[in-house]
Enzyme design. Structure first.
Site, PDB file in Angstrom:
ATOM      1  N   CYS A  95       0.803  -1.227   0.000  1.00  0.00           N
ATOM      2  CA  CYS A  95       0.000   0.000   0.000  1.00  0.00           C
ATOM      3  C   CYS A  95       0.842   1.287   0.000  1.00  0.00           C
ATOM      4  CB  CYS A  95      -0.952  -0.052   1.188  1.00  0.00           C
ATOM      5  SG  CYS A  95      -2.421   0.898   0.918  1.00  0.00           S
ATOM      6  N   ARG A 157     -12.974   6.270  -1.543  1.00  0.00           N
ATOM      7  CA  ARG A 157     -11.795   5.564  -1.030  1.00  0.00           C
ATOM      8  C   ARG A 157     -11.964   4.074  -1.334  1.00  0.00           C
ATOM      9  NH1 ARG A 157      -7.669   6.992   2.164  1.00  0.00           N
ATOM     10  NH2 ARG A 157      -6.668   5.329   3.365  1.00  0.00           N
ATOM     11  N   HIS A 233      -3.656  -5.813   2.462  1.00  0.00           N
ATOM     12  CA  HIS A 233      -3.176  -5.903   3.846  1.00  0.00           C
ATOM     13  C   HIS A 233      -3.590  -7.263   4.417  1.00  0.00           C
ATOM     14  CE1 HIS A 233      -2.013  -1.663   4.201  1.00  0.00           C
ATOM     15  NE2 HIS A 233      -3.128  -1.354   3.581  1.00  0.00           N
TER      16      HIS A 233
HETATM   17  N1  GLN Z   1      -1.959   6.917   2.377  1.00  0.00           N
HETATM   18  C1  GLN Z   1      -2.097   6.044   1.227  1.00  0.00           C
HETATM   19  C2  GLN Z   1      -3.514   6.130   0.623  1.00  0.00           C
HETATM   20  O1  GLN Z   1      -4.437   6.573   1.268  1.00  0.00           O
HETATM   21  C3  GLN Z   1      -1.783   4.604   1.595  1.00  0.00           C
HETATM   22  C4  GLN Z   1      -2.767   4.005   2.608  1.00  0.00           C
HETATM   23  C5  GLN Z   1      -2.287   2.691   3.185  1.00  0.00           C
HETATM   24  O2  GLN Z   1      -1.076   2.433   3.291  1.00  0.00           O
HETATM   25  N2  GLN Z   1      -3.238   1.822   3.613  1.00  0.00           N
HETATM   26  O3  GLN Z   1      -3.718   5.716  -0.501  1.00  0.00           O
END
Ligand code: GLN
EC number: 6.3.5.13
Length: 286
Positions: A95, A157, A233
């Protein structure tokens, strides 16, 4: 006694959503094979140790943390990571860590929304800034041929459980060292959407259910030499075939081993299948 050293990059800033689980999974799967492990926490200070590691892991992080660590990565770790990548050292970048190995991470502002062109943008890219509510505006290490855009509140998101189908080329690698399981499972939570600069044949997986790199081109992650990037994740514990890919590459480079001892990991495989079933045939509340 053989030993595998695992580098864990920025453990205090870049290990969101349980990414430390990736470190623990590798540690246990290596030790169950009678091989010693050493976990090296690499922060802003001990960069030099990164030259002697066998596997590199980096987790995810919020935009603010990414803007902090990327300055150190570009100034002090870029060359070592590029050399490790070229040498075929195995790595997993999840990520936020994954995004930083691309060309840049940019929060799109209104007047760019319709005619944004990554090629033009890259020349202007020079900031290392985090603006609350706007996100990170940062150059990346350019190891992965990708860039990341955050559309703010113009696009949702990317959150939820995800199942992908492993890309054929990587599947061939998996089949050499593990059960020929063709899926990957995990969960994702990212605002940034990542796009390939050219050709999509390097994606780690094809999205079956979920968002993936950007929710548009059905790609998820990247395979670049033995560096893997992914938005998943809770990853290695539920995908033992990928954990063993990383371990097998480390043993091959360090000790010339081409085979990896199988483990009794029926519980991990049951978890993989259960999560896949829940995501693909799930009741609405999974
Ligand atoms: N900050 C980054 C985003 O929002 C990565 C998020 C994360 O590592 N889960 O895309």
């Amino acid at each position: 006694m053989k030993k595998i050293t695992i580098a864990w990059l920025y453990p205090n800033l870049m290990s969101i959503y349980g990414d430390y689980g990736n470190v623990l999974t590798l540690k246990k799967r290596i030790e169950w094979r009678g091989i010693k492990t050493e976990i090296l926490e690499i922060n802003f200070d001990n960069t030099i140790k990164l030259q002697k590691v066998d596997i590199i892991l980096m987790g995810g992080g919020q935009d603010r943390q990414q803007a902090i660590v990327v300055q150190d990565m570009l100034n002090n770790k870029r060359k070592i990571l590029q050399e490790a990548h070229q040498k075929g050292i195995p790595g997993l970048f999840a990520c936020g860590g994954y995004q930083l190995l691309g060309h840049f991470y940019h929060p799109l502002c209104d007047d760019e929304f319709n005619e944004f062109n990554p090629a033009n943008f890259e020349k202007k890219m020079s900031s290392f800034k985090f603006t609350p509510g706007k996100g990170a505006d940062i150059p990346g290490l350019k190891i992965f041929p990708q860039y990341t855009i955050h559309y703010g509140n113009k696009k949702p998101r990317c959150i939820g459980n995800i199942v992908t189908e492993i890309n054929n080329e990587f599947q061939t690698e998996i089949n050499k060292i593990s059960k020929p399981v063709t899926t990957l499972v995990g969960f994702e939570n990212h605002g940034g959407r990542t796009y390939f600069l050219s050709g999509k044949d390097k994606n780690l997986g094809k999205v079956i259910k979920g968002w993936g790199n950007n929710g548009e081109d059905e790609t998820e992650g990247i395979v670049s030499n033995n560096f893997l990037g992914t938005y998943l994740h809770g990853f290695l514990i539920k995908n033992p075939h990928v954990a063993d890919f990383l371990i097998s590459k480390a043993l091959e480079i360090k000790y010339g081993e081409t085979k990896i001892q199988p483990l009794d990991d029926s519980l991990e495989w049951q978890t993989h299948e259960k999560v896949k079933d829940l995501v693909l045939n799930k009741s609405k509340n999974f």
